[in-house]
Design a protein around this motif. Structure first.
Motif, PDB file in Angstrom:
ATOM      1  N   ARG A  27     -25.914  40.554  49.913  1.00  0.00           N
ATOM      2  CA  ARG A  27     -24.457  39.837  50.643  1.00  0.00           C
ATOM      3  C   ARG A  27     -23.988  40.740  50.077  1.00  0.00           C
ATOM      4  NH1 ARG A  27     -25.761  34.415  52.983  1.00  0.00           N
ATOM      5  NH2 ARG A  27     -23.545  34.919  52.804  1.00  0.00           N
ATOM      6  N   VAL A  28     -23.211  40.272  50.733  1.00  0.00           N
ATOM      7  CA  VAL A  28     -21.319  40.478  50.275  1.00  0.00           C
ATOM      8  C   VAL A  28     -20.306  39.488  50.163  1.00  0.00           C
ATOM      9  CG1 VAL A  28     -21.503  42.834  50.349  1.00  0.00           C
ATOM     10  CG2 VAL A  28     -20.558  42.030  51.613  1.00  0.00           C
ATOM     11  N   ARG A  29     -19.443  39.845  49.482  1.00  0.00           N
ATOM     12  CA  ARG A  29     -18.474  38.435  49.605  1.00  0.00           C
ATOM     13  C   ARG A  29     -17.432  38.686  50.277  1.00  0.00           C
ATOM     14  NH1 ARG A  29     -15.358  38.479  43.664  1.00  0.00           N
ATOM     15  NH2 ARG A  29     -15.436  40.765  44.470  1.00  0.00           N
ATOM     16  N   PRO A  30     -17.123  37.430  51.187  1.00  0.00           N
ATOM     17  CA  PRO A  30     -16.544  37.459  52.664  1.00  0.00           C
ATOM     18  C   PRO A  30     -14.794  38.805  51.861  1.00  0.00           C
ATOM     19  CG  PRO A  30     -16.123  35.746  51.606  1.00  0.00           C
ATOM     20  CD  PRO A  30     -17.229  36.482  50.353  1.00  0.00           C
ATOM     21  N   ILE A  31     -14.074  39.576  51.118  1.00  0.00           N
ATOM     22  CA  ILE A  31     -12.953  40.153  51.280  1.00  0.00           C
ATOM     23  C   ILE A  31     -13.904  40.851  51.010  1.00  0.00           C
ATOM     24  CG2 ILE A  31     -12.627  39.876  48.006  1.00  0.00           C
ATOM     25  CD1 ILE A  31      -9.817  39.877  48.915  1.00  0.00           C
ATOM     26  N   THR A  32     -14.808  41.178  50.532  1.00  0.00           N
ATOM     27  CA  THR A  32     -15.550  42.954  50.357  1.00  0.00           C
ATOM     28  C   THR A  32     -16.006  43.500  52.095  1.00  0.00           C
ATOM     29  OG1 THR A  32     -16.325  42.558  48.425  1.00  0.00           O
ATOM     30  CG2 THR A  32     -17.022  44.043  49.392  1.00  0.00           C
ATOM     31  N   ARG A  33     -16.551  42.472  52.474  1.00  0.00           N
ATOM     32  CA  ARG A  33     -17.443  42.437  53.887  1.00  0.00           C
ATOM     33  C   ARG A  33     -15.607  42.904  54.996  1.00  0.00           C
ATOM     34  NH1 ARG A  33     -18.305  41.718  58.772  1.00  0.00           N
ATOM     35  NH2 ARG A  33     -19.449  41.209  60.080  1.00  0.00           N
ATOM     36  N   LYS A  34     -14.525  42.054  55.354  1.00  0.00           N
ATOM     37  CA  LYS A  34     -13.223  42.286  55.411  1.00  0.00           C
ATOM     38  C   LYS A  34     -12.930  43.420  55.390  1.00  0.00           C
ATOM     39  CE  LYS A  34     -12.101  37.659  56.282  1.00  0.00           C
ATOM     40  NZ  LYS A  34     -10.999  36.269  55.686  1.00  0.00           N
ATOM     41  N   ALA A  35     -12.746  44.506  53.754  1.00  0.00           N
ATOM     42  CA  ALA A  35     -12.538  45.384  53.579  1.00  0.00           C
ATOM     43  C   ALA A  35     -13.604  46.453  53.750  1.00  0.00           C
ATOM     44  CB  ALA A  35     -12.752  46.066  52.217  1.00  0.00           C
ATOM     45  N   MET A  36     -14.883  46.554  54.299  1.00  0.00           N
ATOM     46  CA  MET A  36     -16.343  46.963  54.614  1.00  0.00           C
ATOM     47  C   MET A  36     -15.465  47.226  56.337  1.00  0.00           C
ATOM     48  SD  MET A  36     -19.588  46.880  52.944  1.00  0.00           S
ATOM     49  CE  MET A  36     -20.059  45.659  53.618  1.00  0.00           C
ATOM     50  N   LEU A  37     -15.276  46.346  57.137  1.00  0.00           N
ATOM     51  CA  LEU A  37     -14.776  46.392  58.356  1.00  0.00           C
ATOM     52  C   LEU A  37     -13.546  46.536  58.798  1.00  0.00           C
ATOM     53  CD1 LEU A  37     -15.848  45.376  61.062  1.00  0.00           C
ATOM     54  CD2 LEU A  37     -14.453  42.978  60.840  1.00  0.00           C
ATOM     55  N   GLY A  38     -12.370  46.999  57.670  1.00  0.00           N
ATOM     56  CA  GLY A  38     -11.400  47.144  58.069  1.00  0.00           C
ATOM     57  C   GLY A  38     -11.654  48.950  58.302  1.00  0.00           C
ATOM     58  N   VAL A  39     -12.003  49.837  57.186  1.00  0.00           N
ATOM     59  CA  VAL A  39     -12.437  50.921  57.109  1.00  0.00           C
ATOM     60  C   VAL A  39     -13.289  51.119  58.030  1.00  0.00           C
ATOM     61  CG1 VAL A  39     -14.007  52.472  55.808  1.00  0.00           C
ATOM     62  CG2 VAL A  39     -12.972  50.997  53.929  1.00  0.00           C
ATOM     63  N   HIS A  40     -14.005  50.437  58.504  1.00  0.00           N
ATOM     64  CA  HIS A  40     -15.032  51.071  59.713  1.00  0.00           C
ATOM     65  C   HIS A  40     -14.552  51.261  60.863  1.00  0.00           C
ATOM     66  CE1 HIS A  40     -18.305  51.978  62.465  1.00  0.00           C
ATOM     67  NE2 HIS A  40     -18.384  50.571  62.755  1.00  0.00           N
ATOM     68  N   ILE A  41     -13.302  49.986  61.296  1.00  0.00           N
ATOM     69  CA  ILE A  41     -11.609  50.806  62.424  1.00  0.00           C
ATOM     70  C   ILE A  41     -11.519  51.475  62.190  1.00  0.00           C
ATOM     71  CG2 ILE A  41     -10.266  48.904  63.237  1.00  0.00           C
ATOM     72  CD1 ILE A  41     -11.894  46.083  62.578  1.00  0.00           C
ATOM     73  N   VAL A  42     -10.746  51.137  60.452  1.00  0.00           N
ATOM     74  CA  VAL A  42      -9.716  52.580  60.526  1.00  0.00           C
ATOM     75  C   VAL A  42     -10.439  53.654  61.173  1.00  0.00           C
ATOM     76  CG1 VAL A  42      -8.064  53.677  59.123  1.00  0.00           C
ATOM     77  CG2 VAL A  42      -8.174  50.657  59.752  1.00  0.00           C
ATOM     78  N   THR A  43     -11.121  53.753  60.450  1.00  0.00           N
ATOM     79  CA  THR A  43     -12.349  55.816  60.391  1.00  0.00           C
ATOM     80  C   THR A  43     -12.638  55.681  62.133  1.00  0.00           C
ATOM     81  OG1 THR A  43     -14.649  54.168  60.036  1.00  0.00           O
ATOM     82  CG2 THR A  43     -12.912  55.765  58.290  1.00  0.00           C
ATOM     83  N   ALA A  44     -12.888  54.566  62.696  1.00  0.00           N
ATOM     84  CA  ALA A  44     -13.100  55.564  64.167  1.00  0.00           C
ATOM     85  C   ALA A  44     -11.729  55.186  65.097  1.00  0.00           C
ATOM     86  CB  ALA A  44     -14.077  53.505  64.323  1.00  0.00           C
ATOM     87  N   GLY A  45     -11.071  54.548  64.652  1.00  0.00           N
ATOM     88  CA  GLY A  45      -9.801  54.589  65.340  1.00  0.00           C
ATOM     89  C   GLY A  45      -9.425  55.865  65.207  1.00  0.00           C
ATOM     90  N   ALA A  46      -9.213  56.840  64.069  1.00  0.00           N
ATOM     91  CA  ALA A  46      -8.682  57.731  63.692  1.00  0.00           C
ATOM     92  C   ALA A  46      -9.455  59.189  64.394  1.00  0.00           C
ATOM     93  CB  ALA A  46      -9.010  57.965  62.196  1.00  0.00           C
ATOM     94  N   TRP A  47     -10.806  58.380  63.985  1.00  0.00           N
ATOM     95  CA  TRP A  47     -12.132  59.780  64.700  1.00  0.00           C
ATOM     96  C   TRP A  47     -11.000  59.517  66.084  1.00  0.00           C
ATOM     97  CZ3 TRP A  47     -17.528  58.271  64.322  1.00  0.00           C
ATOM     98  CH2 TRP A  47     -18.652  59.798  64.941  1.00  0.00           C
ATOM     99  N   ILE A  48     -11.258  58.562  67.260  1.00  0.00           N
ATOM    100  CA  ILE A  48     -10.303  58.694  68.302  1.00  0.00           C
ATOM    101  C   ILE A  48      -8.967  58.818  68.368  1.00  0.00           C
ATOM    102  CG2 ILE A  48      -9.766  57.206  70.492  1.00  0.00           C
ATOM    103  CD1 ILE A  48     -11.981  55.123  69.517  1.00  0.00           C
ATOM    104  N   GLY A  49      -8.426  59.168  67.594  1.00  0.00           N
ATOM    105  CA  GLY A  49      -7.023  59.787  67.537  1.00  0.00           C
ATOM    106  C   GLY A  49      -7.889  61.708  67.542  1.00  0.00           C
ATOM    107  N   ILE A  50      -7.875  61.817  66.943  1.00  0.00           N
ATOM    108  CA  ILE A  50      -8.681  63.385  66.689  1.00  0.00           C
ATOM    109  C   ILE A  50      -8.475  63.817  67.640  1.00  0.00           C
ATOM    110  CG2 ILE A  50      -9.801  65.207  64.792  1.00  0.00           C
ATOM    111  CD1 ILE A  50      -9.162  62.574  62.442  1.00  0.00           C
ATOM    112  N   ASP A  51      -9.908  63.052  68.046  1.00  0.00           N
ATOM    113  CA  ASP A  51     -10.794  63.748  69.524  1.00  0.00           C
ATOM    114  C   ASP A  51      -9.514  63.893  70.574  1.00  0.00           C
ATOM    115  OD1 ASP A  51     -13.683  64.081  68.800  1.00  0.00           O
ATOM    116  OD2 ASP A  51     -13.854  61.748  69.198  1.00  0.00           O
ATOM    117  N   VAL A  52      -8.339  63.161  70.349  1.00  0.00           N
ATOM    118  CA  VAL A  52      -7.499  62.883  71.244  1.00  0.00           C
ATOM    119  C   VAL A  52      -6.765  63.718  70.627  1.00  0.00           C
ATOM    120  CG1 VAL A  52      -5.492  62.256  72.770  1.00  0.00           C
ATOM    121  CG2 VAL A  52      -7.719  60.715  72.378  1.00  0.00           C
TER     122      VAL A  52
END
Length: 183
Positions: free
Chosen positions: A9-34
């Motif tokens: 288990r992780v605290r809600p703020i930690t989970r949100k931070a992990m989710l933010g990292v996941h979304i940003v890295t996925a979005g950046a990966w798509i951007g680099i592919d473009v």
């Protein structure tokens, strides 16, 4: 294992931070592919040798950013899977996303990196001699395949289709009294 089936288990703020990292890295990966796609298609569709040479020579500069984003997306996705109710291997849509991320990351290392180096060398030859000396039309596939797969992974994360994966079924006990069962 926590009482709700989550390995840790992780605290809600930690989970949100992990989710933010996941979304940003996925979005950046798509951007680099473009960006990769724009450079490759520009090189293939333009008649200006200087533009072609420059587009091919800049391609290797995208290798490390795409690899870092791929690894960041993969690691943050695994961390999210292990720390959420979705689990890492419980739902088919999560398994599919994991398989896509693993496959694309391996392809970046094994195929994309060497292809970008080959394109840069061809671009350098073109700038020096006026002859490309290589067939590089296959470079259209990495940005198309990767962008499509990442957009599919994004759609899976939003829609969350398919439900739980099937578990191995346990055979039902034979009917009748114990003495009548076939052994």
């Amino acid at each position: 294992m926590a009482s709700n089936g989550v390995p840790w288990r992780v605290r809600p703020i930690t989970r949100k931070a992990m989710l933010g990292v996941h979304i940003v890295t996925a979005g950046a990966w798509i951007g680099i592919d473009v960006i990769l796609g724009v450079l490759v298609f520009t090189a293939l569709w333009t008649a200006d040798a200087g533009t072609v040479a420059a587009a091919y020579q800049v391609l290797p500069m995208l290798f490390w950013p795409v690899l870092v984003m791929a690894l960041g997306c993969l690691i943050s996705g695994v961390a999210l899977g292990l720390s959420s109710r979705w689990g890492l291997l419980r739902y088919r849509w999560v398994i599919t996303k994991l398989a896509l991320a693993l496959t694309l990351t391996v392809l970046v290392v094994l195929l994309l990196g060497p292809s970008l180096d080959e394109a840069a060398a061809a671009g350098q030859r073109l700038a020096e001699t006026g002859a490309l000396g290589a067939e590089l039309s296959g470079l259209i596939y990495p940005p198309i395949v990767s962008t499509t797969a990442l957009l599919l992974a994004t759609a899976l994360a939003v829609a969350k289709p398919w439900g739980l994966r099937r578990r191995a079924s346990v055979p039902a006990p034979a009917a009748g009294r114990p003495s009548e069962r076939v052994r």
